[in-house]
Motif scaffolding. Structure first.
Motif, PDB file in Angstrom:
ATOM      1  N   LEU A  77       0.829  -1.205   0.000  1.00  0.00           N
ATOM      2  CA  LEU A  77       0.000   0.000   0.000  1.00  0.00           C
ATOM      3  C   LEU A  77       0.863   1.254   0.000  1.00  0.00           C
ATOM      4  O   LEU A  77       0.604   2.214  -0.727  1.00  0.00           O
ATOM      5  CB  LEU A  77      -0.922  -0.020   1.215  1.00  0.00           C
ATOM      6  CG  LEU A  77      -1.991   1.077   1.280  1.00  0.00           C
ATOM      7  CD1 LEU A  77      -2.952   0.955   0.098  1.00  0.00           C
ATOM      8  CD2 LEU A  77      -2.753   0.990   2.595  1.00  0.00           C
ATOM      9  N   LYS A  78       1.917   1.247   0.816  1.00  0.00           N
ATOM     10  CA  LYS A  78       2.819   2.407   0.880  1.00  0.00           C
ATOM     11  C   LYS A  78       3.564   2.627  -0.429  1.00  0.00           C
ATOM     12  O   LYS A  78       3.962   3.754  -0.745  1.00  0.00           O
ATOM     13  CB  LYS A  78       3.815   2.232   2.037  1.00  0.00           C
ATOM     14  CG  LYS A  78       3.255   2.550   3.420  1.00  0.00           C
ATOM     15  CD  LYS A  78       4.330   2.464   4.478  1.00  0.00           C
ATOM     16  CE  LYS A  78       3.803   2.922   5.826  1.00  0.00           C
ATOM     17  NZ  LYS A  78       3.557   4.388   5.862  1.00  0.00           N
ATOM     18  N   LEU A  79       3.759   1.560  -1.177  1.00  0.00           N
ATOM     19  CA  LEU A  79       4.515   1.641  -2.425  1.00  0.00           C
ATOM     20  C   LEU A  79       3.625   1.802  -3.648  1.00  0.00           C
ATOM     21  O   LEU A  79       4.093   1.707  -4.784  1.00  0.00           O
ATOM     22  CB  LEU A  79       5.393   0.397  -2.587  1.00  0.00           C
ATOM     23  CG  LEU A  79       6.501   0.232  -1.546  1.00  0.00           C
ATOM     24  CD1 LEU A  79       7.237  -1.088  -1.750  1.00  0.00           C
ATOM     25  CD2 LEU A  79       7.488   1.397  -1.617  1.00  0.00           C
ATOM     26  N   GLY A  80       2.330   2.023  -3.426  1.00  0.00           N
ATOM     27  CA  GLY A  80       1.429   2.210  -4.560  1.00  0.00           C
ATOM     28  C   GLY A  80       0.986   0.922  -5.198  1.00  0.00           C
ATOM     29  O   GLY A  80       0.921   0.811  -6.427  1.00  0.00           O
ATOM     30  N   SER A  81       0.726  -0.072  -4.374  1.00  0.00           N
ATOM     31  CA  SER A  81       0.210  -1.376  -4.808  1.00  0.00           C
ATOM     32  C   SER A  81       1.218  -2.209  -5.599  1.00  0.00           C
ATOM     33  O   SER A  81       0.845  -3.043  -6.430  1.00  0.00           O
ATOM     34  CB  SER A  81      -1.080  -1.205  -5.628  1.00  0.00           C
ATOM     35  OG  SER A  81      -2.085  -0.595  -4.838  1.00  0.00           O
ATOM     36  N   VAL A  82       2.505  -1.989  -5.358  1.00  0.00           N
ATOM     37  CA  VAL A  82       3.540  -2.863  -5.922  1.00  0.00           C
ATOM     38  C   VAL A  82       3.421  -4.239  -5.267  1.00  0.00           C
ATOM     39  O   VAL A  82       3.092  -4.351  -4.072  1.00  0.00           O
ATOM     40  CB  VAL A  82       4.947  -2.274  -5.653  1.00  0.00           C
ATOM     41  CG1 VAL A  82       6.033  -3.265  -6.055  1.00  0.00           C
ATOM     42  CG2 VAL A  82       5.114  -0.966  -6.409  1.00  0.00           C
ATOM     43  N   ARG A  83       3.670  -5.298  -6.024  1.00  0.00           N
ATOM     44  CA  ARG A  83       3.627  -6.651  -5.464  1.00  0.00           C
ATOM     45  C   ARG A  83       4.731  -6.809  -4.419  1.00  0.00           C
ATOM     46  O   ARG A  83       5.898  -6.535  -4.688  1.00  0.00           O
ATOM     47  CB  ARG A  83       3.794  -7.697  -6.563  1.00  0.00           C
ATOM     48  CG  ARG A  83       3.835  -9.134  -6.057  1.00  0.00           C
ATOM     49  CD  ARG A  83       3.859 -10.117  -7.213  1.00  0.00           C
ATOM     50  NE  ARG A  83       3.929 -11.495  -6.750  1.00  0.00           N
ATOM     51  CZ  ARG A  83       5.029 -12.235  -6.759  1.00  0.00           C
ATOM     52  NH1 ARG A  83       6.175 -11.730  -7.233  1.00  0.00           N
ATOM     53  NH2 ARG A  83       5.023 -13.481  -6.323  1.00  0.00           N
ATOM     54  N   VAL A  84       4.352  -7.250  -3.233  1.00  0.00           N
ATOM     55  CA  VAL A  84       5.308  -7.446  -2.141  1.00  0.00           C
ATOM     56  C   VAL A  84       5.223  -8.876  -1.631  1.00  0.00           C
ATOM     57  O   VAL A  84       4.133  -9.386  -1.360  1.00  0.00           O
ATOM     58  CB  VAL A  84       5.049  -6.468  -0.973  1.00  0.00           C
ATOM     59  CG1 VAL A  84       5.940  -6.812   0.223  1.00  0.00           C
ATOM     60  CG2 VAL A  84       5.288  -5.029  -1.407  1.00  0.00           C
ATOM     61  N   VAL A  85       6.376  -9.498  -1.511  1.00  0.00           N
ATOM     62  CA  VAL A  85       6.474 -10.826  -0.910  1.00  0.00           C
ATOM     63  C   VAL A  85       7.348 -10.682   0.331  1.00  0.00           C
ATOM     64  O   VAL A  85       8.571 -10.608   0.252  1.00  0.00           O
ATOM     65  CB  VAL A  85       7.104 -11.842  -1.882  1.00  0.00           C
ATOM     66  CG1 VAL A  85       7.218 -13.215  -1.210  1.00  0.00           C
ATOM     67  CG2 VAL A  85       6.295 -11.930  -3.167  1.00  0.00           C
ATOM     68  N   ALA A  86       6.713 -10.583   1.498  1.00  0.00           N
ATOM     69  CA  ALA A  86       7.442 -10.441   2.762  1.00  0.00           C
ATOM     70  C   ALA A  86       7.351 -11.761   3.518  1.00  0.00           C
ATOM     71  O   ALA A  86       6.256 -12.211   3.869  1.00  0.00           O
ATOM     72  CB  ALA A  86       6.862  -9.306   3.600  1.00  0.00           C
ATOM     73  N   LYS A  87       8.487 -12.380   3.732  1.00  0.00           N
ATOM     74  CA  LYS A  87       8.531 -13.695   4.358  1.00  0.00           C
ATOM     75  C   LYS A  87       9.554 -13.727   5.486  1.00  0.00           C
ATOM     76  O   LYS A  87      10.575 -13.043   5.441  1.00  0.00           O
ATOM     77  CB  LYS A  87       8.922 -14.766   3.323  1.00  0.00           C
ATOM     78  CG  LYS A  87       7.940 -14.928   2.174  1.00  0.00           C
ATOM     79  CD  LYS A  87       6.647 -15.573   2.640  1.00  0.00           C
ATOM     80  CE  LYS A  87       5.711 -15.850   1.474  1.00  0.00           C
ATOM     81  NZ  LYS A  87       4.421 -16.447   1.928  1.00  0.00           N
ATOM     82  N   HIS A  88       9.277 -14.544   6.494  1.00  0.00           N
ATOM     83  CA  HIS A  88      10.277 -14.803   7.516  1.00  0.00           C
ATOM     84  C   HIS A  88      11.431 -15.589   6.885  1.00  0.00           C
ATOM     85  O   HIS A  88      11.208 -16.457   6.051  1.00  0.00           O
ATOM     86  CB  HIS A  88       9.672 -15.606   8.673  1.00  0.00           C
ATOM     87  CG  HIS A  88       8.511 -14.906   9.327  1.00  0.00           C
ATOM     88  ND1 HIS A  88       7.387 -15.575   9.753  1.00  0.00           N
ATOM     89  CD2 HIS A  88       8.310 -13.593   9.606  1.00  0.00           C
ATOM     90  CE1 HIS A  88       6.538 -14.704  10.277  1.00  0.00           C
ATOM     91  NE2 HIS A  88       7.074 -13.499  10.194  1.00  0.00           N
ATOM     92  N   LYS A  89      12.640 -15.236   7.274  1.00  0.00           N
ATOM     93  CA  LYS A  89      13.852 -15.876   6.749  1.00  0.00           C
ATOM     94  C   LYS A  89      14.000 -15.700   5.238  1.00  0.00           C
ATOM     95  O   LYS A  89      14.605 -16.534   4.563  1.00  0.00           O
ATOM     96  CB  LYS A  89      13.893 -17.364   7.122  1.00  0.00           C
ATOM     97  CG  LYS A  89      13.929 -17.611   8.632  1.00  0.00           C
ATOM     98  CD  LYS A  89      14.071 -19.079   8.953  1.00  0.00           C
ATOM     99  CE  LYS A  89      14.142 -19.291  10.477  1.00  0.00           C
ATOM    100  NZ  LYS A  89      14.282 -20.713  10.835  1.00  0.00           N
TER     101      LYS A  89
END
Length: 212
Positions: A116-128
């Motif tokens: 959302l902060k990046l203007g709906s850029v695809r984000v993959v946030a994962k542990h490790k």
């Protein structure tokens, strides 16, 4: 183009928090360098890889120092601070996907907030993620080396070994406790909002009261 983001120095009681982002069209060169989670590399290897990564890929480094962390924590959680740093490290760059090492227990929530902060850029946030995606591994190396350099400069400024800056490091905690005892307040570059420091300050004040 896609990017990887990671931080170093989220939990320490001394020194800055550093967020690094690395931007690539593909990660083949990073794989050739042999990047991996910075915690699994020696300081010497990290330094060597730092030079190779910065030569091979565009990157950004965002740093906030202890005093700024304390100031921001009056109104924001540590997760929110880190989320904003992640966003700042990518702002203005045209990327298709952002891979990030997730600091939040809820990967989905953090991914959505960063997107959302990046203007709906695809984000993959994962542990490790720093152990899974080479581009995040590269970011973790840049962040770790940068923070280690700051810690070395702080030690030089203060004229003594301050350890790693983490509250689990006895060299760090003994340095802070000694400084507080001798000066009545926390040393420079210390996160005074951290419970470790608050506790030491309380103990110091109680000792002064009992001296009467």
């Amino acid at each position: 183009m896609f990017c990887g983001i990671d931080e170093a120095g989220r939990g320490p009681v001394m020194g800055p928090m550093v967020v690094a982002s690395v931007f690539v069209e593909d990660d083949e060169q990073l794989k050739k360098i042999g990047v991996k989670d910075s915690k699994k590399l020696s300081p010497q290897t990290r330094e060597a890889m730092f030079a190779e990564i910065t030569d091979a890929a565009d990157h950004r480094i965002i740093v906030i120092h202890a005093e700024e962390i304390d100031l921001r924590r009056k109104n924001s959680s540590l997760n929110d601070i880190e989320l904003q740093m992640f966003a700042d490290s990518v702002a203005g760059m045209k990327v298709s996907t952002v891979y990030a090492d997730c600091p939040d227990v809820n990967e989905s929530s953090f991914s959505s907030s960063l997107s959302l902060k990046l203007g709906s850029v695809r984000v993959v946030a994962k542990h490790k993620a720093d152990d899974t995606y080479p581009v995040v591994s590269a970011a973790s190396i840049i962040a770790k080396v940068t923070r280690d350099r700051y810690i070395a400069e702080i030690a030089k400024e203060l004229g003594t070994d301050i350890g790693s800056g983490y509250p689990s490091d006895p060299v760090t905690t003994e340095f802070i406790a000694k400084w507080i005892k001798e000066n009545g307040n926390a040393p420079p570059h210390t996160r005074r909002s951290w419970e470790t420091v608050r506790r030491m300050m309380t103990v110091s004040m109680n000792r002064k009261i009992t001296d009467w």
